[in-house]
Design a protein around this motif. Structure first.
Motif, PDB file in Angstrom:
ATOM      1  N   SER A 184       0.827  -1.208   0.000  1.00 33.67           N
ATOM      2  CA  SER A 184       0.000   0.000   0.000  1.00 33.67           C
ATOM      3  C   SER A 184       0.861   1.259   0.000  1.00 33.67           C
ATOM      4  O   SER A 184       2.037   1.232   0.374  1.00 33.67           O
ATOM      5  N   PHE A 185       0.225   2.343  -0.433  1.00 35.80           N
ATOM      6  CA  PHE A 185       0.797   3.681  -0.350  1.00 35.80           C
ATOM      7  C   PHE A 185      -0.055   4.479   0.624  1.00 35.80           C
ATOM      8  O   PHE A 185      -1.286   4.506   0.508  1.00 35.80           O
ATOM      9  N   ASP A 186       0.587   5.134   1.588  1.00 37.37           N
ATOM     10  CA  ASP A 186      -0.102   5.736   2.722  1.00 37.37           C
ATOM     11  C   ASP A 186       0.206   7.227   2.834  1.00 37.37           C
ATOM     12  O   ASP A 186       1.291   7.679   2.456  1.00 37.37           O
ATOM     13  N   VAL A 187      -0.759   7.950   3.398  1.00 32.16           N
ATOM     14  CA  VAL A 187      -0.579   9.365   3.706  1.00 32.16           C
ATOM     15  C   VAL A 187      -1.133   9.606   5.105  1.00 32.16           C
ATOM     16  O   VAL A 187      -2.192   9.064   5.459  1.00 32.16           O
ATOM     17  N   ALA A 188      -0.447  10.395   5.906  1.00 30.99           N
ATOM     18  CA  ALA A 188      -0.912  10.755   7.247  1.00 30.99           C
ATOM     19  C   ALA A 188      -1.090  12.272   7.307  1.00 30.99           C
ATOM     20  O   ALA A 188      -0.114  13.022   7.182  1.00 30.99           O
ATOM     21  N   PHE A 189      -2.353  12.696   7.471  1.00 32.83           N
ATOM     22  CA  PHE A 189      -2.666  14.122   7.570  1.00 32.83           C
ATOM     23  C   PHE A 189      -2.721  14.529   9.043  1.00 32.83           C
ATOM     24  O   PHE A 189      -3.527  13.991   9.804  1.00 32.83           O
ATOM     25  N   PRO A 190      -1.902  15.466   9.485  1.00 35.00           N
ATOM     26  CA  PRO A 190      -1.908  15.859  10.902  1.00 35.00           C
ATOM     27  C   PRO A 190      -3.095  16.762  11.225  1.00 35.00           C
ATOM     28  O   PRO A 190      -3.366  17.725  10.513  1.00 35.00           O
ATOM     29  N   SER A 231      -3.514  17.389  14.818  1.00 36.63           N
ATOM     30  CA  SER A 231      -2.840  18.009  15.951  1.00 36.63           C
ATOM     31  C   SER A 231      -1.485  17.332  16.106  1.00 36.63           C
ATOM     32  O   SER A 231      -1.074  16.532  15.258  1.00 36.63           O
ATOM     33  N   GLU A 232      -0.801  17.612  17.189  1.00 30.98           N
ATOM     34  CA  GLU A 232       0.529  17.043  17.384  1.00 30.98           C
ATOM     35  C   GLU A 232       0.514  15.526  17.434  1.00 30.98           C
ATOM     36  O   GLU A 232       1.427  14.862  16.946  1.00 30.98           O
ATOM     37  N   HIS A 233      -0.548  14.959  18.011  1.00 33.29           N
ATOM     38  CA  HIS A 233      -0.599  13.512  18.191  1.00 33.29           C
ATOM     39  C   HIS A 233      -1.684  12.828  17.351  1.00 33.29           C
ATOM     40  O   HIS A 233      -1.686  11.603  17.260  1.00 33.29           O
ATOM     41  N   PHE A 234      -2.586  13.581  16.759  1.00 35.10           N
ATOM     42  CA  PHE A 234      -3.727  12.988  16.058  1.00 35.10           C
ATOM     43  C   PHE A 234      -3.567  13.165  14.548  1.00 35.10           C
ATOM     44  O   PHE A 234      -3.323  14.269  14.065  1.00 35.10           O
ATOM     45  N   PHE A 235      -3.728  12.057  13.806  1.00 34.79           N
ATOM     46  CA  PHE A 235      -3.576  12.060  12.355  1.00 34.79           C
ATOM     47  C   PHE A 235      -4.762  11.340  11.704  1.00 34.79           C
ATOM     48  O   PHE A 235      -5.391  10.469  12.317  1.00 34.79           O
ATOM     49  N   ILE A 236      -5.039  11.700  10.461  1.00 34.63           N
ATOM     50  CA  ILE A 236      -5.938  10.927   9.606  1.00 34.63           C
ATOM     51  C   ILE A 236      -5.066  10.151   8.634  1.00 34.63           C
ATOM     52  O   ILE A 236      -4.246  10.737   7.916  1.00 34.63           O
ATOM     53  N   GLN A 254      -5.674   8.010  13.602  1.00 33.91           N
ATOM     54  CA  GLN A 254      -4.447   7.521  14.248  1.00 33.91           C
ATOM     55  C   GLN A 254      -4.045   8.436  15.402  1.00 33.91           C
ATOM     56  O   GLN A 254      -3.952   9.657  15.233  1.00 33.91           O
ATOM     57  N   TRP A 255      -3.789   7.823  16.559  1.00 30.39           N
ATOM     58  CA  TRP A 255      -3.254   8.533  17.721  1.00 30.39           C
ATOM     59  C   TRP A 255      -1.804   8.099  17.883  1.00 30.39           C
ATOM     60  O   TRP A 255      -1.501   6.936  18.088  1.00 30.39           O
TER      61      TRP A 255
END
Length: 256
Positions: A65-71, A73-78, A130-131
């Motif tokens: 898979s190819f992944d992206v993490a959108f922030p 906050s400092e600890h919380f991501f989509i 994601q936390w």
């Protein structure tokens, strides 16, 4: 043809990853997390079927898979991703056909031993919340998949097999959850579990009905004729009311 187009799209995405990282920036000026992930998995077919298109077995597979993490906050991501998912199922069997059952066909009778193999290729898209901390991350969310291709390899020759009276469902939906750790230099390891709450098959499954009967045979010595009489017969549905998927996966990835 469809797989070639998808493979070409994934290759193009892989080439463009450095550009994506450079172009996408977080509010604090740091780039978005863009990465790749490779997973190994065991898929478990859950069903109440006594016999049918998918017996209650487990099979190995893998995912890229190819992944992206959108922030947020400092600890919380989509954390959305898009990937190719492969699932394989093996069913061992020993099948013998006597000469009489073939009505004089040549070669007469036959015996086959080995594994029936079903291989599935899906396009899978999870979208997880994601936390993330310095020690570990937790993530969970919905996941959908689209069946791209299914390959079948049976030990019994095709002319002796019954026609399939069911279809593999093209679209599926479920939930996925995972836990893992991201090292300071970008490498990540994780473990996931996912459950697909939509059925894997659809359509009429009448061919999953087994016919049973008891026959009495009588021989008349005077006429030298044999007569038969059916004492009882029944048709029992051997399929199931549900065909679900429970999948366990371990993965390794890299965030650019």
């Amino acid at each position: 043809m469809l797989l070639n187009k998808i493979a070409g799209g994934i290759a193009a995405l892989a080439v463009s990853l450095p550009l994506l990282v450079h172009a996408a920036e977080r509010p604090d000026g740091r780039p978005l997390d863009v990465g790749v992930r490779l997973g190994a998995q065991i898929s478990n077919l859950l069903t109440d079927a006594k016999w049918g298109p998918y017996p209650d077995i487990s099979g190995p597979g893998g995912m890229l898979s190819f992944d992206v993490a959108f922030p947020v906050s400092e600890h919380f991501f989509i954390h959305p991703a898009i990937g190719l998912d492969n699932r394989n199922f093996f069913t061992y069997g020993e099948i013998g056909i006597p000469c009489a059952a073939l009505e004089g066909e040549e070669p007469c009778g036959g015996y086959w031993e080995g594994y029936d193999v079903n291989s599935f290729f899906y396009l899978e898209v999870p979208v997880m919340a994601q936390w993330r901390t310095s020690a570990l991350f937790l993530e969970a969310g919905p996941v959908v998949d689209i069946l791209l291709r299914m390959n079948e390899d049976y030990i019994l020759p095709e002319k002796y097999r019954n026609d399939r009276c069911y279809e593999d469902k093209r679209f599926g939906a479920g939930v996925v959850a995972g836990i893992g750790h991201v090292f300071g230099f970008g490498l990540s390891i994780d473990a996931r579990v996912s459950f697909q709450f939509t059925d894997l098959v659809e359509g009429d499954k009448k061919c999953l009905t087994m016919h049973s009967e008891e026959v009495e045979m009588r021989f008349d010595p005077e006429t030298e004729e044999t007569t038969t009489r059916v004492l009882w017969e029944s048709d029992e549905y051997m399929g199931g009311s549900y065909y679900k998927l429970l999948k366990y996966q371990i993965g390794i990835g890299y965030w650019f």
